[in-house]
Enzyme design. Sequence first.
Site, mmCIF file in Angstrom:
data_model
loop_
_atom_site.group_PDB
_atom_site.id
_atom_site.type_symbol
_atom_site.label_atom_id
_atom_site.label_comp_id
_atom_site.label_asym_id
_atom_site.label_seq_id
_atom_site.Cartn_x
_atom_site.Cartn_y
_atom_site.Cartn_z
ATOM 1 C CE1 TYR A 24 -2.329 3.285 2.516
ATOM 2 C CE2 TYR A 24 -3.697 2.532 0.691
ATOM 3 C CZ TYR A 24 -3.418 3.467 1.675
ATOM 4 O OH TYR A 24 -4.214 4.569 1.805
ATOM 5 C CG ASP A 35 5.862 3.700 0.374
ATOM 6 O OD1 ASP A 35 4.654 3.507 0.086
ATOM 7 O OD2 ASP A 35 6.223 4.388 1.341
ATOM 8 C CE LYS A 75 2.718 5.135 7.834
ATOM 9 N NZ LYS A 75 1.344 5.003 8.334
HETATM 10 P P1 KE4 Z 1 -0.690 8.549 4.272
HETATM 11 O O1 KE4 Z 1 -1.172 9.229 3.019
HETATM 12 O O2 KE4 Z 1 -1.806 7.701 4.935
HETATM 13 O O3 KE4 Z 1 -0.009 9.490 5.239
HETATM 14 O O4 KE4 Z 1 0.457 7.493 3.881
HETATM 15 C C1 KE4 Z 1 0.167 6.516 2.921
HETATM 16 C C2 KE4 Z 1 1.161 5.377 3.036
HETATM 17 C C3 KE4 Z 1 2.146 5.263 2.081
HETATM 18 N N1 KE4 Z 1 3.061 4.271 2.147
HETATM 19 C C4 KE4 Z 1 3.030 3.361 3.156
HETATM 20 C C5 KE4 Z 1 4.056 2.268 3.186
HETATM 21 C C6 KE4 Z 1 2.035 3.433 4.155
HETATM 22 O O5 KE4 Z 1 2.010 2.506 5.143
HETATM 23 C C7 KE4 Z 1 1.079 4.457 4.106
HETATM 24 C C8 KE4 Z 1 -0.040 4.576 5.118
HETATM 25 N N2 KE4 Z 1 -0.097 3.560 6.106
HETATM 26 C C9 KE4 Z 1 -1.412 3.226 6.602
HETATM 27 C C10 KE4 Z 1 -1.238 2.138 7.665
HETATM 28 N N3 KE4 Z 1 -0.801 0.920 7.130
HETATM 29 C C11 KE4 Z 1 -2.127 4.413 7.127
HETATM 30 C C12 KE4 Z 1 -3.302 4.092 8.012
HETATM 31 C C13 KE4 Z 1 -4.597 4.574 7.413
HETATM 32 O O6 KE4 Z 1 -4.779 4.452 6.169
HETATM 33 O O7 KE4 Z 1 -5.437 5.074 8.204
#
Ligand code: KE4
Length: 429
Positions: free
Chosen positions: A144, A239, A267
Amino acid sequence: MKHDRSRELFEQAQTYIPGGVNSPVRAFKSVGGNPLFIKGGEGAYVIDSDDNSYVDYVGAYGPLILGHRNQSVLAALSEQLKAGLGYGATTEAEVEIAKKICKFVPSLEQVRLVTSGTEATMSAIRLARGYTRRDLIVKFEGCYHGHVDGLLVKAGSGALTLGEPDSLGVPKAYTDLTHVLTYNDIEGVKAFFKEHGERVACIIVEPIAGNMNCVPPVPGFLETLRSCCNEFGSVLIFDEVMTGFRVALGGAQSVYGVTPDLTALGKVIGGGLPVGAFGGRKDIMDHIAPNGAVYQAGTLSGSPLAVAAGLAMLDAVSAPDFYDKLSATAETMLSGMKERADAAGVPFTTNQVGGMFGCFFNKHDKVTSYADVMAGDSAAFQTYFHIMLENGVYLAPSAFEAGFVSSAHGTEEIQLTLDAAEKAFNSIT
Ligand code: KE4
Protein backbone atom coordinates in the site's frame (compact mmCIF):
# COMPACT_ATOMS: atom_id res chain seq x y z
CA MET A 1 -14.74 -2.82 29.87
CA LYS A 2 -17.51 -0.26 29.16
CA HIS A 3 -17.58 1.27 25.68
CA ASP A 4 -20.82 3.28 25.96
CA ARG A 5 -19.27 6.64 25.07
CA SER A 6 -17.41 5.23 22.04
CA ARG A 7 -20.68 3.69 20.91
CA GLU A 8 -22.57 6.98 21.32
CA LEU A 9 -19.87 8.90 19.48
CA PHE A 10 -19.79 6.35 16.66
CA GLU A 11 -23.55 6.75 16.22
CA GLN A 12 -23.14 10.52 15.88
CA ALA A 13 -20.04 10.23 13.72
CA GLN A 14 -21.81 8.10 11.13
CA THR A 15 -24.30 10.94 10.55
CA TYR A 16 -21.62 13.42 9.54
CA ILE A 17 -18.59 11.35 8.47
CA PRO A 18 -18.64 8.54 5.86
CA GLY A 19 -18.55 5.30 7.85
CA GLY A 20 -18.03 7.39 10.98
CA VAL A 21 -14.28 7.50 10.40
CA ASN A 22 -11.77 9.70 8.65
CA SER A 23 -9.78 6.68 7.51
CA PRO A 24 -11.37 3.30 6.71
CA VAL A 25 -9.09 1.01 8.72
CA ARG A 26 -10.34 2.70 11.94
CA ALA A 27 -13.86 1.40 11.39
CA PHE A 28 -13.25 -2.09 12.88
CA LYS A 29 -14.98 -3.50 9.76
CA SER A 30 -12.83 -6.61 9.54
CA VAL A 31 -12.80 -7.39 13.28
CA GLY A 32 -16.43 -6.53 14.08
CA GLY A 33 -17.77 -4.40 16.89
CA ASN A 34 -17.76 -0.63 17.27
CA PRO A 35 -14.56 1.33 16.80
CA LEU A 36 -12.92 2.83 19.86
CA PHE A 37 -12.86 6.60 20.19
CA ILE A 38 -9.54 7.61 21.69
CA LYS A 39 -9.36 10.77 23.77
CA GLY A 40 -5.71 10.84 24.74
CA GLY A 41 -2.39 9.13 25.16
CA GLU A 42 0.53 9.06 27.58
CA GLY A 43 3.76 7.15 26.92
CA ALA A 44 2.92 3.62 25.79
CA TYR A 45 -0.80 4.04 26.60
CA VAL A 46 -3.89 5.42 24.95
CA ILE A 47 -7.11 6.28 26.80
CA ASP A 48 -10.49 5.81 25.13
CA SER A 49 -13.57 7.98 25.56
CA ASP A 50 -14.82 5.66 28.32
CA ASP A 51 -11.56 6.19 30.22
CA ASN A 52 -10.26 2.70 29.51
CA SER A 53 -6.47 2.48 29.24
CA TYR A 54 -4.61 0.33 26.71
CA VAL A 55 -1.01 -0.49 25.88
CA ASP A 56 -0.82 0.92 22.35
CA TYR A 57 0.77 -1.06 19.48
CA VAL A 58 -0.83 1.11 16.75
CA GLY A 59 1.17 4.26 17.52
CA ALA A 60 -0.99 6.23 15.07
CA TYR A 61 0.13 3.61 12.49
CA GLY A 62 3.80 4.28 13.00
CA PRO A 63 4.62 7.94 13.83
CA LEU A 64 4.55 7.65 17.64
CA ILE A 65 7.90 5.86 17.94
CA LEU A 66 8.62 7.77 21.18
CA GLY A 67 5.18 7.04 22.64
CA HIS A 68 2.42 9.58 23.29
CA ARG A 69 3.09 13.13 24.51
CA ASN A 70 6.85 12.79 24.35
CA GLN A 71 8.12 15.76 26.33
CA SER A 72 10.86 16.81 23.88
CA VAL A 73 8.37 16.84 21.00
CA LEU A 74 5.85 18.82 23.06
CA ALA A 75 8.54 21.30 24.10
CA ALA A 76 9.57 21.84 20.45
CA LEU A 77 5.94 22.43 19.49
CA SER A 78 5.28 24.92 22.28
CA GLU A 79 8.43 26.79 21.27
CA GLN A 80 7.25 26.99 17.66
CA LEU A 81 3.78 28.12 18.76
CA LYS A 82 5.39 31.26 20.16
CA ALA A 83 6.59 32.12 16.63
CA GLY A 84 3.53 31.15 14.62
CA LEU A 85 1.83 28.33 12.72
CA GLY A 86 2.89 28.81 9.11
CA TYR A 87 3.86 31.46 6.58
CA GLY A 88 3.74 30.07 3.03
CA ALA A 89 7.44 30.77 2.95
CA THR A 90 10.52 28.68 3.65
CA THR A 91 11.82 28.59 7.23
CA GLU A 92 15.29 27.87 8.59
CA ALA A 93 13.98 24.74 10.27
CA GLU A 94 13.02 23.26 6.87
CA VAL A 95 16.65 23.55 5.78
CA GLU A 96 17.72 21.93 9.06
CA ILE A 97 15.37 18.95 8.73
CA ALA A 98 16.28 18.48 5.05
CA LYS A 99 19.97 18.38 6.00
CA LYS A 100 19.26 15.85 8.80
CA ILE A 101 17.16 13.56 6.61
CA CYS A 102 19.84 13.61 3.88
CA LYS A 103 22.52 12.91 6.47
CA PHE A 104 20.67 9.96 8.04
CA VAL A 105 19.54 8.50 4.67
CA PRO A 106 22.58 8.97 2.38
CA SER A 107 20.71 7.96 -0.81
CA LEU A 108 18.79 11.21 -0.44
CA GLU A 109 20.91 13.93 -2.01
CA GLN A 110 17.87 16.19 -1.95
CA VAL A 111 14.46 15.95 -0.27
CA ARG A 112 11.16 17.78 -0.53
CA LEU A 113 8.59 17.83 2.28
CA VAL A 114 4.90 17.27 1.60
CA THR A 115 1.92 16.67 3.91
CA SER A 116 1.17 12.96 3.71
CA GLY A 117 2.67 9.66 2.64
CA THR A 118 0.25 9.57 -0.28
CA GLU A 119 1.59 12.88 -1.56
CA ALA A 120 5.13 11.58 -1.17
CA THR A 121 4.58 8.44 -3.25
CA MET A 122 2.39 10.20 -5.82
CA SER A 123 5.07 12.86 -6.33
CA ALA A 124 7.88 10.29 -6.54
CA ILE A 125 6.01 8.37 -9.25
CA ARG A 126 5.25 11.51 -11.26
CA LEU A 127 8.94 12.43 -10.98
CA ALA A 128 10.08 8.97 -12.12
CA ARG A 129 7.73 9.16 -15.12
CA GLY A 130 8.92 12.67 -15.96
CA TYR A 131 12.57 11.70 -15.61
CA THR A 132 12.33 8.52 -17.74
CA ARG A 133 9.60 9.78 -20.13
CA ARG A 134 7.97 6.37 -19.62
CA ASP A 135 4.46 5.61 -18.30
CA LEU A 136 4.38 2.01 -17.02
CA ILE A 137 4.87 1.51 -13.26
CA VAL A 138 5.33 -1.68 -11.23
CA LYS A 139 3.99 -2.31 -7.74
CA PHE A 140 3.49 -5.45 -5.65
CA GLU A 141 0.27 -7.14 -4.53
CA GLY A 142 -0.50 -6.35 -0.89
CA CYS A 143 1.72 -3.28 -0.79
CA TYR A 144 0.00 0.00 0.00
CA HIS A 145 1.40 3.35 -1.03
CA GLY A 146 -1.46 5.65 -0.05
CA HIS A 147 -4.63 6.31 -2.00
CA VAL A 148 -2.93 7.37 -5.25
CA ASP A 149 -5.24 6.57 -8.18
CA GLY A 150 -2.76 4.48 -10.12
CA LEU A 151 -1.66 2.56 -6.99
CA LEU A 152 -5.08 1.45 -5.74
CA VAL A 153 -4.52 -1.79 -7.58
CA LYS A 154 -4.33 -4.90 -5.40
CA ALA A 155 -3.41 -2.55 -2.57
CA GLY A 156 -2.87 -3.49 1.08
CA SER A 157 -3.77 -1.80 4.38
CA GLY A 158 -7.32 -0.48 4.59
CA ALA A 159 -8.10 -1.49 1.00
CA LEU A 160 -7.18 -5.10 1.74
CA THR A 161 -8.89 -4.92 5.16
CA LEU A 162 -12.16 -4.01 3.48
CA GLY A 163 -11.61 -6.71 0.85
CA GLU A 164 -11.44 -4.05 -1.86
CA PRO A 165 -7.81 -4.10 -3.03
CA ASP A 166 -8.95 -2.18 -6.11
CA SER A 167 -11.02 0.99 -5.95
CA LEU A 168 -14.01 2.29 -7.87
CA GLY A 169 -13.42 5.70 -9.40
CA VAL A 170 -9.98 4.92 -10.77
CA PRO A 171 -10.08 5.08 -14.59
CA LYS A 172 -9.00 1.89 -16.36
CA ALA A 173 -6.54 4.02 -18.31
CA TYR A 174 -4.67 4.61 -15.03
CA THR A 175 -4.64 1.02 -13.83
CA ASP A 176 -3.61 -0.21 -17.30
CA LEU A 177 -0.33 1.59 -16.63
CA THR A 178 0.18 -0.17 -13.31
CA HIS A 179 1.57 -3.68 -13.42
CA VAL A 180 1.25 -5.74 -10.23
CA LEU A 181 3.81 -8.41 -9.41
CA THR A 182 4.10 -10.82 -6.48
CA TYR A 183 6.10 -9.63 -3.50
CA ASN A 184 9.26 -11.72 -2.95
CA ASP A 185 8.82 -13.49 -6.32
CA ILE A 186 12.33 -12.96 -7.70
CA GLU A 187 11.86 -15.03 -10.87
CA GLY A 188 8.56 -13.27 -11.60
CA VAL A 189 10.26 -9.88 -11.48
CA LYS A 190 13.09 -11.02 -13.77
CA ALA A 191 10.68 -12.52 -16.29
CA PHE A 192 8.55 -9.36 -16.37
CA PHE A 193 11.53 -7.09 -16.89
CA LYS A 194 12.96 -9.32 -19.59
CA GLU A 195 9.79 -8.72 -21.59
CA HIS A 196 8.76 -5.17 -20.61
CA GLY A 197 11.79 -3.57 -18.92
CA GLU A 198 12.31 -0.84 -21.52
CA ARG A 199 8.78 0.48 -20.87
CA VAL A 200 9.01 0.64 -17.07
CA ALA A 201 9.31 4.12 -15.55
CA CYS A 202 9.69 2.83 -12.02
CA ILE A 203 9.20 0.12 -9.46
CA ILE A 204 7.63 1.26 -6.22
CA VAL A 205 8.02 -1.16 -3.33
CA GLU A 206 7.77 -1.27 0.43
CA PRO A 207 11.26 -2.62 1.25
CA ILE A 208 9.58 -4.32 4.19
CA ALA A 209 5.92 -4.86 3.39
CA GLY A 210 3.93 -3.39 6.27
CA ASN A 211 0.46 -3.25 4.73
CA MET A 212 -0.20 -6.94 4.31
CA ASN A 213 0.81 -7.22 7.94
CA CYS A 214 4.64 -7.36 8.26
CA VAL A 215 6.46 -9.30 5.52
CA PRO A 216 10.23 -8.72 5.18
CA PRO A 217 12.00 -9.16 1.83
CA VAL A 218 13.55 -12.59 1.17
CA PRO A 219 17.31 -12.56 0.43
CA GLY A 220 17.88 -11.36 -3.12
CA PHE A 221 14.48 -9.76 -3.66
CA LEU A 222 15.47 -6.11 -3.20
CA GLU A 223 18.79 -6.81 -4.95
CA THR A 224 16.87 -8.14 -7.97
CA LEU A 225 14.73 -4.98 -8.11
CA ARG A 226 17.92 -2.94 -8.05
CA SER A 227 19.61 -4.93 -10.83
CA CYS A 228 16.51 -4.90 -13.05
CA CYS A 229 16.20 -1.13 -12.71
CA ASN A 230 19.91 -0.75 -13.49
CA GLU A 231 19.64 -2.95 -16.59
CA PHE A 232 16.55 -1.26 -18.06
CA GLY A 233 17.00 2.35 -16.87
CA SER A 234 13.96 2.29 -14.58
CA VAL A 235 13.78 4.24 -11.31
CA LEU A 236 13.71 2.23 -8.07
CA ILE A 237 11.47 3.87 -5.48
CA PHE A 238 11.52 2.60 -1.89
CA ASP A 239 8.32 3.54 -0.13
CA GLU A 240 9.73 3.99 3.38
CA VAL A 241 6.78 5.97 4.70
CA MET A 242 6.39 3.26 7.34
CA THR A 243 9.92 1.80 7.56
CA GLY A 244 11.82 5.09 7.40
CA PHE A 245 13.31 5.91 10.84
CA ARG A 246 11.21 3.00 12.16
CA VAL A 247 13.44 -0.04 11.58
CA ALA A 248 16.78 1.83 11.64
CA LEU A 249 18.08 5.39 11.48
CA GLY A 250 18.85 4.85 7.78
CA GLY A 251 15.57 3.02 7.16
CA ALA A 252 15.13 -0.38 5.54
CA GLN A 253 17.62 0.55 2.80
CA SER A 254 20.36 0.65 5.45
CA VAL A 255 19.23 -2.69 6.95
CA TYR A 256 19.32 -4.54 3.60
CA GLY A 257 22.12 -2.54 1.92
CA VAL A 258 20.14 -1.82 -1.25
CA THR A 259 20.12 1.78 -2.47
CA PRO A 260 17.01 3.11 -4.21
CA ASP A 261 16.99 6.06 -6.61
CA LEU A 262 14.10 7.75 -4.80
CA THR A 263 12.63 7.26 -1.33
CA ALA A 264 9.23 8.24 0.07
CA LEU A 265 9.08 9.05 3.77
CA GLY A 266 6.40 10.05 6.29
CA LYS A 267 5.04 9.20 9.74
CA VAL A 268 8.10 9.34 12.09
CA ILE A 269 9.65 12.44 10.42
CA GLY A 270 6.63 14.50 11.44
CA GLY A 271 6.65 13.47 15.08
CA GLY A 272 2.93 12.71 14.86
CA LEU A 273 1.92 15.74 12.79
CA PRO A 274 0.90 15.63 9.09
CA VAL A 275 4.02 15.14 7.00
CA GLY A 276 5.53 13.24 4.08
CA ALA A 277 8.70 13.61 2.04
CA PHE A 278 10.27 12.32 -1.16
CA GLY A 279 13.88 12.56 -2.19
CA GLY A 280 16.84 10.84 -3.76
CA ARG A 281 19.39 11.30 -6.52
CA LYS A 282 19.97 14.96 -7.34
CA ASP A 283 20.05 14.32 -11.10
CA ILE A 284 16.46 13.09 -10.75
CA MET A 285 15.31 15.67 -8.17
CA ASP A 286 16.56 18.42 -10.51
CA HIS A 287 13.46 17.69 -12.63
CA ILE A 288 11.09 18.88 -9.90
CA ALA A 289 9.60 22.41 -10.14
CA PRO A 290 10.68 25.12 -9.89
CA ASN A 291 13.99 23.88 -11.40
CA GLY A 292 12.45 21.24 -13.61
CA ALA A 293 9.32 20.46 -15.57
CA VAL A 294 7.71 17.96 -13.14
CA TYR A 295 5.23 19.99 -11.14
CA GLN A 296 4.64 19.35 -7.43
CA ALA A 297 3.40 21.76 -4.73
CA GLY A 298 1.67 22.01 -1.34
CA THR A 299 0.21 24.83 0.75
CA LEU A 300 1.30 23.33 4.06
CA SER A 301 4.43 21.56 2.83
CA GLY A 302 7.17 22.04 5.41
CA SER A 303 4.68 23.19 8.08
CA PRO A 304 6.72 24.77 10.91
CA LEU A 305 4.80 22.75 13.51
CA ALA A 306 5.37 19.40 11.75
CA VAL A 307 9.02 20.30 11.16
CA ALA A 308 9.53 21.29 14.82
CA ALA A 309 8.01 18.00 15.99
CA GLY A 310 9.98 16.09 13.35
CA LEU A 311 13.30 17.64 14.33
CA ALA A 312 12.71 16.77 17.99
CA MET A 313 11.84 13.20 17.00
CA LEU A 314 14.88 12.83 14.74
CA ASP A 315 17.09 14.02 17.60
CA ALA A 316 15.60 11.40 19.92
CA VAL A 317 15.83 8.47 17.48
CA SER A 318 19.44 9.30 16.56
CA ALA A 319 20.51 8.69 20.18
CA PRO A 320 23.02 5.83 20.52
CA ASP A 321 21.42 2.31 20.61
CA PHE A 322 17.87 3.74 20.27
CA TYR A 323 16.98 1.11 17.67
CA ASP A 324 18.75 -1.74 19.47
CA LYS A 325 16.56 -1.08 22.53
CA LEU A 326 13.41 -0.76 20.39
CA SER A 327 14.22 -4.03 18.65
CA ALA A 328 14.89 -5.80 21.95
CA THR A 329 11.53 -4.67 23.32
CA ALA A 330 9.70 -6.04 20.30
CA GLU A 331 11.70 -9.28 20.40
CA THR A 332 10.92 -9.85 24.10
CA MET A 333 7.22 -9.29 23.53
CA LEU A 334 7.06 -11.52 20.44
CA SER A 335 9.00 -14.42 21.93
CA GLY A 336 6.70 -14.30 24.97
CA MET A 337 3.69 -14.35 22.64
CA LYS A 338 5.06 -17.34 20.73
CA GLU A 339 5.70 -19.26 23.97
CA ARG A 340 2.11 -18.73 25.11
CA ALA A 341 0.61 -19.60 21.74
CA ASP A 342 2.64 -22.83 21.60
CA ALA A 343 1.55 -23.68 25.15
CA ALA A 344 -2.08 -23.21 24.10
CA GLY A 345 -1.56 -25.21 20.89
CA VAL A 346 -2.47 -22.22 18.69
CA PRO A 347 -0.77 -22.02 15.24
CA PHE A 348 0.97 -18.64 15.51
CA THR A 349 4.00 -17.09 13.87
CA THR A 350 5.62 -13.67 13.94
CA ASN A 351 7.79 -11.44 11.77
CA GLN A 352 9.88 -8.60 13.13
CA VAL A 353 12.23 -5.95 11.82
CA GLY A 354 13.40 -3.45 14.46
CA GLY A 355 10.41 -1.77 16.09
CA MET A 356 7.79 -3.13 13.67
CA PHE A 357 6.28 -6.59 13.76
CA GLY A 358 3.58 -8.89 12.44
CA CYS A 359 1.57 -11.65 14.11
CA PHE A 360 -0.06 -14.39 12.05
CA PHE A 361 -2.46 -17.18 12.91
CA ASN A 362 -0.88 -19.42 10.29
CA LYS A 363 0.44 -22.95 10.26
CA HIS A 364 3.47 -21.77 8.23
CA ASP A 365 6.76 -21.42 10.10
CA LYS A 366 7.53 -18.25 8.15
CA VAL A 367 5.16 -15.85 6.37
CA THR A 368 7.00 -14.53 3.32
CA SER A 369 4.26 -13.85 0.77
CA TYR A 370 0.84 -12.35 0.19
CA ALA A 371 -0.53 -15.88 -0.24
CA ASP A 372 0.88 -16.88 3.17
CA VAL A 373 -0.77 -13.82 4.75
CA MET A 374 -4.12 -14.58 3.10
CA ALA A 375 -3.96 -18.16 4.39
CA GLY A 376 -4.18 -16.85 7.99
CA ASP A 377 -7.08 -17.83 10.28
CA SER A 378 -9.14 -14.60 10.34
CA ALA A 379 -11.58 -15.95 12.96
CA ALA A 380 -8.67 -16.62 15.32
CA PHE A 381 -7.36 -13.10 14.70
CA GLN A 382 -10.76 -11.59 15.53
CA THR A 383 -10.96 -13.52 18.82
CA TYR A 384 -7.38 -12.52 19.64
CA PHE A 385 -8.00 -8.85 18.76
CA HIS A 386 -11.08 -8.49 20.98
CA ILE A 387 -9.69 -10.37 23.98
CA MET A 388 -6.48 -8.33 23.81
CA LEU A 389 -8.61 -5.18 23.68
CA GLU A 390 -10.75 -6.24 26.65
CA ASN A 391 -7.53 -6.93 28.58
CA GLY A 392 -6.00 -3.52 27.91
CA VAL A 393 -4.00 -4.02 24.70
CA TYR A 394 -4.79 -1.91 21.61
CA LEU A 395 -3.78 -3.55 18.31
CA ALA A 396 -4.58 -2.40 14.77
CA PRO A 397 -8.15 -3.58 14.00
CA SER A 398 -7.00 -5.52 10.95
CA ALA A 399 -5.04 -8.70 10.22
CA PHE A 400 -3.27 -6.76 7.45
CA GLU A 401 -1.57 -4.08 9.52
CA ALA A 402 1.88 -4.20 11.10
CA GLY A 403 2.30 -3.48 14.83
CA PHE A 404 4.71 -1.00 16.40
CA VAL A 405 6.49 -0.69 19.73
CA SER A 406 7.73 2.65 21.06
CA SER A 407 10.63 3.63 23.30
CA ALA A 408 7.98 4.18 26.00
CA HIS A 409 7.09 0.45 26.09
CA GLY A 410 8.79 -1.08 29.14
CA THR A 411 8.71 -4.37 31.09
CA GLU A 412 5.38 -3.51 32.74
CA GLU A 413 3.71 -2.96 29.37
CA ILE A 414 5.21 -6.14 27.92
CA GLN A 415 4.03 -8.18 30.91
CA LEU A 416 0.50 -6.75 30.64
CA THR A 417 0.55 -7.64 26.94
CA LEU A 418 1.70 -11.21 27.55
CA ASP A 419 -0.87 -11.77 30.30
CA ALA A 420 -3.58 -10.63 27.88
CA ALA A 421 -2.15 -12.84 25.12
CA GLU A 422 -2.26 -15.90 27.37
CA LYS A 423 -6.00 -15.33 27.89
CA ALA A 424 -6.50 -14.77 24.17
CA PHE A 425 -4.64 -17.89 23.04
CA ASN A 426 -6.48 -20.01 25.62
CA SER A 427 -9.77 -18.75 24.18
CA ILE A 428 -8.93 -19.70 20.60
CA THR A 429 -10.29 -23.12 19.80
P1 KE4 B 1 -0.69 8.55 4.27
O1 KE4 B 1 -1.17 9.23 3.02
O2 KE4 B 1 -1.81 7.70 4.93
O3 KE4 B 1 -0.01 9.49 5.24
O4 KE4 B 1 0.46 7.49 3.88
C1 KE4 B 1 0.17 6.52 2.92
C2 KE4 B 1 1.16 5.38 3.04
C3 KE4 B 1 2.15 5.26 2.08
N1 KE4 B 1 3.06 4.27 2.15
C4 KE4 B 1 3.03 3.36 3.16
C5 KE4 B 1 4.06 2.27 3.19
C6 KE4 B 1 2.04 3.43 4.16
O5 KE4 B 1 2.01 2.51 5.14
C7 KE4 B 1 1.08 4.46 4.11
C8 KE4 B 1 -0.04 4.58 5.12
N2 KE4 B 1 -0.10 3.56 6.11
C9 KE4 B 1 -1.41 3.23 6.60
C10 KE4 B 1 -1.24 2.14 7.66
N3 KE4 B 1 -0.80 0.92 7.13
C11 KE4 B 1 -2.13 4.41 7.13
C12 KE4 B 1 -3.30 4.09 8.01
C13 KE4 B 1 -4.60 4.57 7.41
O6 KE4 B 1 -4.78 4.45 6.17
O7 KE4 B 1 -5.44 5.07 8.20
